[in-house]
Design an enzyme around this catalytic site. Structure first.
Site, PDB file in Angstrom:
ATOM      1  N   GLY A  14      38.657  30.166  77.202  1.00  0.00           N
ATOM      2  CA  GLY A  14      37.923  29.396  76.194  1.00  0.00           C
ATOM      3  C   GLY A  14      38.610  29.315  74.839  1.00  0.00           C
ATOM      4  O   GLY A  14      38.648  28.247  74.223  1.00  0.00           O
ATOM      5  N   ASP A  15      39.163  30.447  74.360  1.00  0.00           N
ATOM      6  CA  ASP A  15      39.741  30.441  73.007  1.00  0.00           C
ATOM      7  C   ASP A  15      40.915  29.467  72.943  1.00  0.00           C
ATOM      8  O   ASP A  15      40.974  28.598  72.079  1.00  0.00           O
ATOM      9  CB  ASP A  15      40.234  31.859  72.633  1.00  0.00           C
ATOM     10  CG  ASP A  15      39.142  32.888  72.790  1.00  0.00           C
ATOM     11  OD1 ASP A  15      38.146  32.785  72.075  1.00  0.00           O
ATOM     12  OD2 ASP A  15      39.291  33.774  73.654  1.00  0.00           O
ATOM     13  N   TYR A 198      31.574  32.850  86.287  1.00  0.00           N
ATOM     14  CA  TYR A 198      32.024  34.253  86.274  1.00  0.00           C
ATOM     15  C   TYR A 198      31.590  34.831  87.628  1.00  0.00           C
ATOM     16  O   TYR A 198      32.061  34.378  88.654  1.00  0.00           O
ATOM     17  CB  TYR A 198      31.421  35.001  85.079  1.00  0.00           C
ATOM     18  CG  TYR A 198      31.724  34.344  83.735  1.00  0.00           C
ATOM     19  CD1 TYR A 198      33.025  34.249  83.264  1.00  0.00           C
ATOM     20  CD2 TYR A 198      30.704  33.806  82.953  1.00  0.00           C
ATOM     21  CE1 TYR A 198      33.309  33.650  82.041  1.00  0.00           C
ATOM     22  CE2 TYR A 198      30.972  33.209  81.725  1.00  0.00           C
ATOM     23  CZ  TYR A 198      32.274  33.128  81.277  1.00  0.00           C
ATOM     24  OH  TYR A 198      32.546  32.521  80.081  1.00  0.00           O
ATOM     25  N   GLN A 260      43.751  20.323  81.480  1.00  0.00           N
ATOM     26  CA  GLN A 260      42.445  19.999  80.873  1.00  0.00           C
ATOM     27  C   GLN A 260      42.027  18.575  81.225  1.00  0.00           C
ATOM     28  O   GLN A 260      40.844  18.313  81.439  1.00  0.00           O
ATOM     29  CB  GLN A 260      42.512  20.163  79.350  1.00  0.00           C
ATOM     30  CG  GLN A 260      42.153  21.560  78.910  1.00  0.00           C
ATOM     31  CD  GLN A 260      42.009  21.693  77.401  1.00  0.00           C
ATOM     32  OE1 GLN A 260      42.499  20.859  76.644  1.00  0.00           O
ATOM     33  NE2 GLN A 260      41.356  22.741  76.970  1.00  0.00           N
ATOM     34  N   ARG A 276      30.928  27.226  82.680  1.00  0.00           N
ATOM     35  CA  ARG A 276      30.742  28.532  82.034  1.00  0.00           C
ATOM     36  C   ARG A 276      31.338  28.472  80.622  1.00  0.00           C
ATOM     37  O   ARG A 276      32.082  27.525  80.293  1.00  0.00           O
ATOM     38  CB  ARG A 276      31.428  29.617  82.860  1.00  0.00           C
ATOM     39  CG  ARG A 276      32.934  29.571  82.740  1.00  0.00           C
ATOM     40  CD  ARG A 276      33.633  30.667  83.523  1.00  0.00           C
ATOM     41  NE  ARG A 276      34.950  30.901  82.970  1.00  0.00           N
ATOM     42  CZ  ARG A 276      35.954  31.462  83.620  1.00  0.00           C
ATOM     43  NH1 ARG A 276      35.786  31.845  84.869  1.00  0.00           N
ATOM     44  NH2 ARG A 276      37.118  31.662  83.026  1.00  0.00           N
ATOM     45  N   GLY A 277      31.086  29.533  79.830  1.00  0.00           N
ATOM     46  CA  GLY A 277      31.692  29.561  78.491  1.00  0.00           C
ATOM     47  C   GLY A 277      31.225  28.365  77.670  1.00  0.00           C
ATOM     48  O   GLY A 277      30.124  27.848  77.893  1.00  0.00           O
ATOM     49  N   GLU A 278      32.047  27.917  76.725  1.00  0.00           N
ATOM     50  CA  GLU A 278      31.579  26.836  75.854  1.00  0.00           C
ATOM     51  C   GLU A 278      32.313  25.514  76.040  1.00  0.00           C
ATOM     52  O   GLU A 278      31.707  24.449  76.015  1.00  0.00           O
ATOM     53  CB  GLU A 278      31.684  27.249  74.381  1.00  0.00           C
ATOM     54  CG  GLU A 278      30.542  28.118  73.929  1.00  0.00           C
ATOM     55  CD  GLU A 278      30.984  29.553  73.753  1.00  0.00           C
ATOM     56  OE1 GLU A 278      32.129  29.774  73.339  1.00  0.00           O
ATOM     57  OE2 GLU A 278      30.197  30.463  74.053  1.00  0.00           O
ATOM     58  N   ASP A 279      33.629  25.587  76.203  1.00  0.00           N
ATOM     59  CA  ASP A 279      34.359  24.323  76.245  1.00  0.00           C
ATOM     60  C   ASP A 279      33.986  23.499  77.481  1.00  0.00           C
ATOM     61  O   ASP A 279      33.760  22.291  77.396  1.00  0.00           O
ATOM     62  CB  ASP A 279      35.871  24.565  76.204  1.00  0.00           C
ATOM     63  CG  ASP A 279      36.604  23.253  75.992  1.00  0.00           C
ATOM     64  OD1 ASP A 279      36.307  22.569  74.997  1.00  0.00           O
ATOM     65  OD2 ASP A 279      37.421  22.882  76.845  1.00  0.00           O
ATOM     66  N   SER A 280      33.900  24.158  78.630  1.00  0.00           N
ATOM     67  CA  SER A 280      33.554  23.409  79.845  1.00  0.00           C
ATOM     68  C   SER A 280      32.115  22.898  79.779  1.00  0.00           C
ATOM     69  O   SER A 280      31.788  21.876  80.386  1.00  0.00           O
ATOM     70  CB  SER A 280      33.771  24.254  81.100  1.00  0.00           C
ATOM     71  OG  SER A 280      33.042  25.451  81.025  1.00  0.00           O
TER      72      SER A 280
HETATM   73  O1  TRH Z   1      37.111  30.462  80.247  1.00  0.00           O
HETATM   74  P1  TRH Z   1      35.795  30.543  79.591  1.00  0.00           P
HETATM   75  O2  TRH Z   1      34.839  31.444  80.233  1.00  0.00           O
HETATM   76  O3  TRH Z   1      35.991  30.939  78.090  1.00  0.00           O
HETATM   77  C1  TRH Z   1      35.226  31.954  77.454  1.00  0.00           C
HETATM   78  C2  TRH Z   1      34.241  31.346  76.507  1.00  0.00           C
HETATM   79  O4  TRH Z   1      34.782  30.367  75.662  1.00  0.00           O
HETATM   80  C3  TRH Z   1      33.632  32.445  75.673  1.00  0.00           C
HETATM   81  O5  TRH Z   1      32.753  31.957  74.735  1.00  0.00           O
HETATM   82  C4  TRH Z   1      34.732  33.210  74.989  1.00  0.00           C
HETATM   83  O6  TRH Z   1      34.222  34.163  74.178  1.00  0.00           O
HETATM   84  C5  TRH Z   1      35.596  33.813  76.041  1.00  0.00           C
HETATM   85  O7  TRH Z   1      36.178  32.771  76.810  1.00  0.00           O
HETATM   86  C6  TRH Z   1      36.701  34.653  75.463  1.00  0.00           C
HETATM   87  O8  TRH Z   1      35.094  29.087  79.531  1.00  0.00           O
HETATM   88  P2  TRH Z   1      35.327  27.786  78.632  1.00  0.00           P
HETATM   89  O9  TRH Z   1      34.942  28.031  77.211  1.00  0.00           O
HETATM   90  O10 TRH Z   1      34.633  26.715  79.310  1.00  0.00           O
HETATM   91  O11 TRH Z   1      36.882  27.518  78.679  1.00  0.00           O
HETATM   92  C7  TRH Z   1      37.519  27.127  79.838  1.00  0.00           C
HETATM   93  C8  TRH Z   1      38.688  26.231  79.506  1.00  0.00           C
HETATM   94  O12 TRH Z   1      39.576  26.183  80.619  1.00  0.00           O
HETATM   95  C9  TRH Z   1      38.289  24.804  79.225  1.00  0.00           C
HETATM   96  O13 TRH Z   1      39.082  24.288  78.182  1.00  0.00           O
HETATM   97  C10 TRH Z   1      38.626  24.059  80.518  1.00  0.00           C
HETATM   98  C11 TRH Z   1      39.836  24.822  80.941  1.00  0.00           C
HETATM   99  N1  TRH Z   1      40.191  24.757  82.355  1.00  0.00           N
HETATM  100  C12 TRH Z   1      41.238  23.908  82.720  1.00  0.00           C
HETATM  101  O14 TRH Z   1      41.821  23.228  81.862  1.00  0.00           O
HETATM  102  N2  TRH Z   1      41.626  23.878  84.035  1.00  0.00           N
HETATM  103  C13 TRH Z   1      41.004  24.616  85.005  1.00  0.00           C
HETATM  104  O15 TRH Z   1      41.394  24.548  86.180  1.00  0.00           O
HETATM  105  C14 TRH Z   1      39.922  25.451  84.604  1.00  0.00           C
HETATM  106  C15 TRH Z   1      39.194  26.271  85.638  1.00  0.00           C
HETATM  107  C16 TRH Z   1      39.546  25.501  83.287  1.00  0.00           C
END
Ligand code: TRH
Length: 376
Positions: A14-15, A198, A260, A276-280
């Site tokens: 996510g970060d 997760y 992405q 999950r998380g925020e960006d997705s």
């Molecule tokens: O990976 P995350 O669970 O990230 C989390 C959250 O942001 C959380 O708040 C934070 O504190 C923690 O990390 C450290 O889920 P999120 O936020 O959805 O981010 C996933 C990113 O990965 C998103 O930009 C989409 C990208 N992604 C791809 O680009 N390709 C892929 O195949 C997958 C599975 C994800």
């Protein structure tokens, strides 16, 4: 303008996912960005070419270099510094900027606009905290001011990341072609579900339900933690109950790590998205399909309130709230049906009407750029 964006990878994607998206969006609008990151390995698949410098306008730099005096002395002064998610810029970097300029230069090169980009939430504190100032009381940047910048779901927040060409990309997208290019065959009547999660406690229950459902389902499981957990649960089911998917109502494809761009395509190609998380979550909102969110868990269970605020924001129907409580392990597992086919359309409606409202708001990049121009 020149931007310096700082990112420390805590865990998961996510970060870096959010910081990269912001960098890419800024560069698409003609800005020059340096991304300082302590672990850029994820970008190899998330943004192919980024590490090789093939994204015009974005330079990815190792965090360690942000303390290197030789490099620092050669850098062009940025107009904006953004700390992603509370990571703190190295004191050497700050000192270099504060000490480098003579008084005359300082007049030509004003202090950078300094933002702390916070995590996304629909909770009420976001509106109260967005834009608050934090004066720097000591050190070489004494007297400068940092601002807290909160993304969010209302006009009184910083908004959500949304590229300007997103509607055109979505309009051009052909799900069938994309699935075909991934080597995935969609059978007649098959419902496509993406899984990015997760370790949801009711995953096995969902798998069993889908395996006996009259509607065939195809799960598209993302790589990493999600894939490992799904494989583990299936292994367990096979051991305990070898005939659990006898009707073959459930098919599963395990995906490689997607860029992405392709991650968006996955969400657009499916009928229901587990994210999950925020960006997705934001990307699933833009996709406008029914979604189920596994929120990033916090030790003090603060995520329960955050989840409720989000469900309130999208005006989620009761059945969707119930599924969220179970998917997130907030309510004890109950036997029975998790996905009620008749309810799914209503879930989609709540996502779509939120999306329509959110599309009317200025996106995060537009707002940050406006903030930066106003405060220069
Ligand atoms: O990976 P995350 O669970 O990230 C989390 C959250 O942001 C959380 O708040 C934070 O504190 C923690 O990390 C450290 O889920 P999120 O936020 O959805 O981010 C996933 C990113 O990965 C998103 O930009 C989409 C990208 N992604 C791809 O680009 N390709 C892929 O195949 C997958 C599975 C994800």
């Amino acid at each position: 303008m020149q931007w310096d964006i700082f990112c420390r990878v805590v865990d998961n994607f996510g970060d870096i996912g959010v910081c990269w998206r912001l960098c890419a969006d800024l560069s698409a609008r003609g800005e020059q960005v340096r991304l300082w990151v302590d672990d850029a390995s994820t970008l190899e698949w998330m943004a192919p070419g980024a590490l090789l410098g093939s994204w015009s306008g974005v330079q990815v730099l190792d965090w360690k270099l942000s303390t290197d005096p030789r490099l620092l002395s050669s850098l062009s002064a940025a107009a904006i510094w953004i700390e992603g998610f509370g990571c703190e810029i190295a004191p050497e970097f700050i000192a270099s900027r504060a000490h480098s300029a003579s008084d005359i230069d300082q007049m030509c090169t004003p202090n950078p606009i300094w933002l702390n980009l916070e995590y996304l939430s629909a909770q009420a504190y976001v509106e109260r905290s967005h834009g608050l100032q934090s004066p720097i009381g000591h050190g070489p940047a004494q007297g400068w001011t940092k601002h807290f910048y909160y993304p969010g779901f209302s006009d009184r927040t910083g908004g959500l990341l949304r590229e300007r060409d997103l509607p055109q990309r979505m309009a051009r997208f052909n799900a069938q072609d994309w699935l075909h290019a991934q080597g995935i065959v969609r059978k007649t009547r098959e419902r496509m579900l993406s899984v990015f999660c997760y370790e949801p406690p009711v995953l096995a229950q969902l798998l069993k339900q889908l395996a006996t459902d009259t509607t065939p389902t195809h799960l598209l499981v993302t790589s990493g933690r999600s894939g490992a957990f799904v494989r583990g649960e299936i292994g367990r089911l096979n051991g305990l109950q070898p005939s659990w998917n006898m009707r073959k109502s459930l098919s599963i494809s395990y995906l490689p790590p997607l860029s992405q761009h392709d991650f968006d395509h996955l969400l657009w190609a499916c009928d229901l998205n587990f994210v999950r998380g925020e960006d997705s979550l934001v990307r699933a909102l833009w996709a406008g399909k029914p979604l189920v969110w596994q929120i990033y868990p916090q030790d003090d269970a603060a995520h329960h309130t955050k989840l409720t605020a989000f469900l309130d924001m999208i005006n989620a129907p009761v059945s969707l709230r119930r599924l969220h409580a179970q998917w997130n392990g907030i309510e004890p597992t109950r036997s029975g049906t998790l996905l009620v086919q008749d309810e799914i359309a209503a879930w989609g409606e709540s996502v779509k009407s939120s999306r329509d409202r959110l599309l009317k708001m200025d996106d995060l990049t537009t707002q940050i750029m406006r903030f930066a121009r106003k405060n220069r």
